[in-house]
Every structure is written in C-alpha cells, then in structure tokens.
Design an enzyme around this catalytic site. Structure first.
Site, PDB file in Angstrom:
ATOM      1  CB  ALA A 163     -20.803  11.925  36.249  1.00 13.16           C
TER       2      ALA A 163
ATOM      3  CG  HIS B 221     -13.356   5.602  38.437  1.00 15.37           C
ATOM      4  ND1 HIS B 221     -14.649   5.902  38.058  1.00 15.37           N
ATOM      5  CD2 HIS B 221     -13.432   4.420  39.091  1.00 15.37           C
ATOM      6  CE1 HIS B 221     -15.459   4.938  38.469  1.00 15.37           C
ATOM      7  NE2 HIS B 221     -14.753   4.028  39.102  1.00 15.37           N
TER       8      HIS B 221
ATOM      9  CB  CYS C 188      10.738   1.559  26.411  1.00 18.88           C
ATOM     10  SG  CYS C 188       8.958   1.397  26.698  1.00 18.88           S
TER      11      CYS C 188
HETATM   12 ZN   LIG Z   1       8.420   2.632  28.535  1.00 21.05          ZN
END
Ligand SMILES: [Zn+2]
Length: 248
Positions: free
Chosen positions: A24, A119, A153
C-alpha cells in the site's frame, strides 16, 4: 542518508535479477489510502463485515457500497515516481518481477510488464454462482450507478480481487515464491510485511543468498537483517536509488 543511498545504489547497480515487493505504501503517494490500515475507509466499517468472501456472498450490495468510493479513487489515480522507477529498472533488464499486494494496476500503467498481483486486480470480474468471467468495465459501470452487477444466471459478479478469508490464487503464489528464490536483490517498497505470504518473502530471499533493501515509512520486523533500510517516502527514495544505479 546520502552516503547510505549511494551504497544502496551500488547494490542495485550490481544486481541482475531484482525482485520488488510492493504494498500500500507505494500507492499512497498516488492518493490511494491503505485500506488495511486503521485510517480512511477501514475506520468506518469492520472490513470482515463487508469485504470478506462470506459477507460478499450474503450482501454484495454492502460490499459495493463500501468499495464504491475506493474504486472511484483508484480510477482517478496516476502512477507516481516510485512506480516509474521500478518500470525503468525492468526496462534496463535489471528487475525480473514486481510482486505486489496492490489491486490498483498502477505498476502496469507505469510500464511494468512482469507483475504478480497477489491480491488480484480490477480488470475482470467473476460470477460467484456459475464462474463466468467478464471484463470489469461493464460491471464497474453498474457499481457506479449504485447497482450490484449481475450475471444472466442471477449471481453477483465479484471483482477478481482477493477478499478477506479468501485464498490467494495458488499459481501466483508459487510463481512469486520462485521469483523470490531466484532473485539476487529483494527491494521491499512500501509494505510493512505484516500480511501472509509477503511477510515470509524477505527471509526466503535471504536464505537463497539475496541482498535486501527495505524502503518503507514504518519499521518492519526484518529491518535488522536488511543490507539497507530507508524509513522514508518510496516516491522520493526509489527514483533516487534507480537514477543513481543506472546513471543519468
Ligand atoms: Zn453466473
């Protein structure tokens, strides 16, 4: 400090396979707050309540409300002279890899090519239900409008960053470890080395014979074992170090 800097620059000049380990502190001069420290964004919220993988699964809207200002800051931020100095070392074929804990992409924007983002990053997002991965732009536009980006979805898209309680991408971890084992100089740039796995990397580098230079505002646990330590602003020290080492 000038004489110490000159001697540290000699180490940089003599090294052929430098690895930089950034955190950082290297993005702070670009205006990005340290969101693991107790200041700024973390102070108002317990990060585990909004930014753990479990919290995201249950309340993606809380996660996005929390991260929205930070995303905005990251999008506005520019690489600073410390990022540029590391890119210059790579262009001069002295630096092999940057290993970073940052998700802001500033190393690449400064010109670095070999960057291991432990990260993760904000360039893509993945549906937590079906695993579909998309470029992040469309998802981030939804976030700016105050909505949770959703897959066809119905699942929420999560940026490809590592949240709290989430495992690091295993392949990246091994690549980073390999880079550390093969470096001849480890340059710690703006990390206090408090988080796994970066906390173990300086000791690993030293076991494999590498030299160690630490540039970080605060002390680290391994300062006493480093060849040179600079408790100063990385955006001031790194450009000096690199310019002195490469000449001109
Ligand atoms: Zn999905």
């Amino acid at each position: 400090m000038n004489e110490q800097l000159a001697r540290a620059a000699e180490l940089v000049a003599a090294a052929q396979r430098i690895v930089a380990l950034s955190g950082a502190g290297i993005s702070k001069p670009s205006g990005i707050p340290d969101f693991r420290s107790d200041s700024g964004v973390w102070r108002q919220h317990n990060p585990f309540e909004v930014a753990s993988i479990q919290a995201f699964q249950e309340h993606p809207e809380r996660f996005y409300d929390w991260i929205r200002p930070l995303l905005h800051t990251i999008q506005q931020a520019q690489p600073n002279p410390a990022h540029v100095a590391l890119a210059r070392l790579e262009q001069a074929s002295r630096l092999a890899t940057v290993i970073t804990q940052n998700i802001d992409g500033l190393h690449q924007r400064a010109g670095s090519k070999e960057v291991l983002e432990l990260h993760g990053h904000l360039r893509s997002a993945t549906c937590i239900e079906c695993g579909r991965q998309i470029p992040a732009e469309a998802a981030l536009r939804e976030v700016e409008r105050g909505r949770v980006p959703r897959c066809s979805c119905g699942g929420a898209f999560k940026p490809d960053v590592v949240l709290f309680n989430e495992l690091l991408p295993q392949g990246l971890f091994w690549l980073a470890q390999r880079a550390i084992e093969h470096c001849d100089l480890l340059l710690v740039a703006g990390t206090s080395l408090e988080v796994f796995p970066v906390c173990d990397m300086p000791a690993l580098a030293k076991r494999h014979g590498a030299r160690l230079i630490i540039v970080n505002y605060d002390e680290t646990y391994i300062d006493s074992q480093a060849d040179y330590v600079f408790h100063a602003d990385v955006a001031e020290v790194l450009p000096l170090l690199v310019t002195t080492a490469l000449g001109g």
